[in-house]
Design a protein around this motif. Structure first.
Motif, short mmCIF file in Angstrom:
data_model
loop_
_atom_site.label_atom_id
_atom_site.label_comp_id
_atom_site.label_asym_id
_atom_site.label_seq_id
_atom_site.Cartn_x
_atom_site.Cartn_y
_atom_site.Cartn_z
N SER A 78 0.87 -1.19 0.00
CA SER A 78 0.00 0.00 0.00
C SER A 78 0.90 1.23 0.00
CB SER A 78 -0.92 0.00 1.23
OG SER A 78 -1.81 -1.09 1.17
N VAL A 79 1.15 1.76 -1.17
CA VAL A 79 2.17 2.79 -1.36
C VAL A 79 1.93 4.05 -0.51
CG1 VAL A 79 3.31 4.25 -3.07
CG2 VAL A 79 2.71 1.90 -3.64
N PRO A 80 0.69 4.51 -0.30
CA PRO A 80 0.51 5.73 0.49
C PRO A 80 1.00 5.62 1.93
CG PRO A 80 -1.50 5.20 -0.69
CD PRO A 80 -0.59 4.02 -0.83
N LEU A 81 1.12 4.41 2.44
CA LEU A 81 1.48 4.21 3.84
C LEU A 81 3.00 4.16 4.06
CD1 LEU A 81 -1.18 1.56 4.88
CD2 LEU A 81 -1.41 4.04 4.61
N HIS A 82 3.78 4.34 2.99
CA HIS A 82 5.23 4.20 3.08
C HIS A 82 5.90 5.49 2.64
CE1 HIS A 82 5.26 -0.24 3.68
NE2 HIS A 82 4.08 -0.12 3.09
N HIS A 83 6.75 6.04 3.48
CA HIS A 83 7.56 7.19 3.08
C HIS A 83 8.42 6.78 1.88
CE1 HIS A 83 10.52 10.39 3.12
NE2 HIS A 83 9.77 11.06 4.00
N PRO A 84 8.50 7.61 0.84
CA PRO A 84 9.24 7.20 -0.36
C PRO A 84 10.69 6.80 -0.10
CG PRO A 84 7.94 9.17 -0.81
CD PRO A 84 7.82 8.90 0.66
N VAL A 85 11.36 7.47 0.84
CA VAL A 85 12.75 7.11 1.13
C VAL A 85 12.83 5.70 1.69
CG1 VAL A 85 14.76 7.62 2.58
CG2 VAL A 85 13.55 9.48 1.42
N ARG A 86 11.98 5.39 2.65
CA ARG A 86 12.01 4.05 3.25
C ARG A 86 11.56 2.99 2.23
NH1 ARG A 86 14.77 2.32 5.90
NH2 ARG A 86 13.65 1.11 7.46
N PHE A 87 10.60 3.33 1.41
CA PHE A 87 10.12 2.44 0.35
C PHE A 87 11.29 2.04 -0.56
CE2 PHE A 87 8.09 2.16 -3.96
CZ PHE A 87 7.25 1.07 -3.73
N VAL A 88 12.04 3.00 -1.02
CA VAL A 88 13.15 2.75 -1.94
C VAL A 88 14.29 2.02 -1.24
CG1 VAL A 88 14.94 3.91 -3.31
CG2 VAL A 88 12.57 4.64 -3.49
N GLU A 89 14.65 2.46 -0.05
CA GLU A 89 15.75 1.82 0.67
C GLU A 89 15.48 0.34 0.92
OE1 GLU A 89 17.54 5.48 3.41
OE2 GLU A 89 15.91 4.23 4.19
N ARG A 90 14.28 0.03 1.38
CA ARG A 90 13.98 -1.36 1.76
C ARG A 90 13.89 -2.26 0.54
NH1 ARG A 90 8.92 -1.15 4.55
NH2 ARG A 90 9.35 -2.81 6.02
N ILE A 91 13.35 -1.72 -0.55
CA ILE A 91 13.30 -2.50 -1.79
C ILE A 91 14.72 -2.79 -2.27
CG2 ILE A 91 12.73 -2.36 -4.25
CD1 ILE A 91 10.10 -0.99 -3.39
N ASN A 92 15.60 -1.79 -2.24
CA ASN A 92 16.97 -2.03 -2.69
C ASN A 92 17.68 -3.07 -1.84
OD1 ASN A 92 16.54 -0.05 -4.58
ND2 ASN A 92 18.21 1.28 -3.93
N ILE A 93 17.52 -2.99 -0.52
CA ILE A 93 18.16 -3.97 0.36
C ILE A 93 17.64 -5.37 0.07
CG2 ILE A 93 18.37 -4.76 2.74
CD1 ILE A 93 18.33 -1.78 3.57
N LEU A 94 16.33 -5.52 -0.03
CA LEU A 94 15.75 -6.85 -0.24
C LEU A 94 16.08 -7.37 -1.63
CD1 LEU A 94 14.17 -9.06 1.09
CD2 LEU A 94 12.05 -7.92 0.40
N ASP A 95 16.21 -6.49 -2.61
CA ASP A 95 16.62 -6.94 -3.94
C ASP A 95 18.03 -7.51 -3.91
OD1 ASP A 95 15.72 -7.35 -6.54
OD2 ASP A 95 16.65 -5.51 -7.29
N HIS A 96 18.92 -6.91 -3.11
CA HIS A 96 20.27 -7.47 -2.94
C HIS A 96 20.19 -8.83 -2.24
CE1 HIS A 96 23.21 -4.37 -4.20
NE2 HIS A 96 22.23 -3.50 -3.94
N LEU A 97 19.41 -8.91 -1.17
CA LEU A 97 19.34 -10.16 -0.40
C LEU A 97 18.75 -11.31 -1.19
CD1 LEU A 97 18.17 -8.75 3.07
CD2 LEU A 97 20.47 -9.44 2.40
N THR A 98 17.87 -11.01 -2.16
CA THR A 98 17.28 -12.06 -2.98
C THR A 98 17.99 -12.21 -4.32
OG1 THR A 98 15.68 -10.51 -3.96
CG2 THR A 98 14.99 -11.69 -1.97
N LYS A 99 19.08 -11.49 -4.51
CA LYS A 99 19.85 -11.54 -5.77
C LYS A 99 18.97 -11.21 -6.97
CE LYS A 99 23.66 -12.98 -3.71
NZ LYS A 99 23.22 -12.94 -2.31
N GLY A 100 18.17 -10.17 -6.82
CA GLY A 100 17.36 -9.70 -7.94
C GLY A 100 16.05 -10.43 -8.15
#
Length: 364
Positions: A78-100
């Motif tokens: 639910s995008v409105p409930l997430h600050h854009p900075v935290r949204f982007v940071e967490r996606i980037n971290i999890l994308d690294h942890l799952t190898k894309g």
């Protein structure tokens, strides 16, 4: 055709949360053992619908360490409930942890009770979602040498340097819009992303002809995806993850047993829904938070036709052939729908095993 597991269980009281987390982990690990393609998680707050989904990214990161070959997705954030900075940071971290291997479903949310807990009015959710997604794209592309990114919408901020860590690949993780609004369909197609393909057309949520809606939305998305001029491998990847979702999937050795058991599952599910509805009614106390659509009882023919897939393996294979013919790439299976009692978990494991042993091989 891919098959993914949607962890969408509920608890009815706080003292059940601990066991639910234990049971969901075990169910996810079983899905990994049996060869499912992905684990998807929702994004929910306050009401007992997937208590661990109050931070699905955290739970996905935990599971990713145990299931390194698994893809992980969100249905949907639910995008409105997430600050854009935290949204982007967490996606980037999890994308690294799952190898894309990350697929981030995006939407504006459906529940006023959850919205008001974050200070968001339900009527403003679509606008804030669009603000946040535009801000996220600016943050993903920002380099240290670029001018600051100014956030001046519902969420505020001023980013001077860059988002760290950087995306795992050349681009950020794939987002997955719901291909219902034209703008969402276009966003998915132009970017070469997969999409969720709805089985109904608002304001009516449900109906006995879900395939007609799936064909309509898929056709619009597919035409735009092909017209966008992507490389063949980008188109193939997007289509392979383009998703038709079932809230409740239940298999048994015979159709009769499956029907009997799914009615038991849905009766408990509807009791949970009615409990949650009482709190949503409180959230809708003012015009800014009134919902404009309603979902039928899960025990109605329309709800079951739209949201359920059940029967013997042979029956389920026959039903899914129509979606394979349309071009759906991924079937998202809600295997733990409703309160996750010991009996419900046994039904869920039964479904996983029958899917893996008899249904998946027919589509691989």
């Amino acid at each position: 055709m891919r098959f993914s597991v949607f962890l969408n269980a509920r608890t009815m009281s706080a003292d059940a949360d601990k066991q639910l987390i234990i049971d969901l982990e075990r169910h996810a690990l079983l899905a990994g053992e049996l060869g499912f393609d992905a684990i998807f998680l929702p994004d929910h707050h306050f009401n007992g619908y997937m208590p661990v989904a109050s931070d699905s990214y955290m739970f996905a990161a935990y599971l990713a360490a145990k299931l390194p070959a698994m893809h992980f997705g969100f249905s949907v954030t639910s995008v409105p409930l997430h600050h854009p900075v935290r949204f982007v940071e967490r996606i980037n971290i999890l994308d690294h942890l799952t190898k894309g291997k990350l697929l981030v479903g995006i939407g504006s949310g459906t529940t006023p009770e959850e919205m008001i807990g974050f200070g968001v009015n339900y009527k403003d959710a679509g606008r804030i979602a669009e603000e946040n997604l535009q801000a996220a794209e600016a943050l993903w592309t920002k380099t240290v040498d670029d001018a600051p990114v100014e956030l001046d919408g519902f969420h505020k901020g001023r980013v001077l340097q860059r988002i760290a860590p950087a995306p795992y690949g050349q681009k950020h993780a794939r987002l997955m819009p719901v291909a219902m609004k034209e703008s969402s369909t276009t966003r998915a197609a132009v970017n070469g992303w997969p999409a969720f393909i709805p089985a109904f057309t608002p304001p009516k949520i449900g109906g006995t002809e879900p395939l007609s809606h799936v064909k309509k939305y898929f056709s619009s998305y597919h035409e735009q995806l092909l017209a966008a001029g992507h490389a063949a491998e980008t188109v193939a990847d997007a289509l392979s993850w383009t998703t038709h979702s079932y809230q409740c999937v239940h298999l048994a050795p015979t159709d009769e047993q499956a029907h009997r058991e799914v009615m038991e599952i849905l009766t408990a599910y509807q009791e949970a829904i009615e409990r949650e509805a009482a709190f949503n009614a409180k959230a809708e106390a003012d015009d800014a938070n009134k919902k404009t659509d309603r979902t039928n009882s899960a025990l109605t023919e329309e709800w079951m036709a739209t949201w359920c897939l059940y029967g013997s393996p042979e029956t389920v294979i026959r039903k899914l052939r129509d979606y394979e013919e349309v071009g759906i790439g991924n079937i998202l299976c809600g295997t733990v729908t409703g309160p996750l009692t010991a009996q419900r978990l046994a039904y869920a494991d039964q479904t996983l095993r029958l899917l893996a042993e008899q249904v998946l091989p027919a589509f691989k």
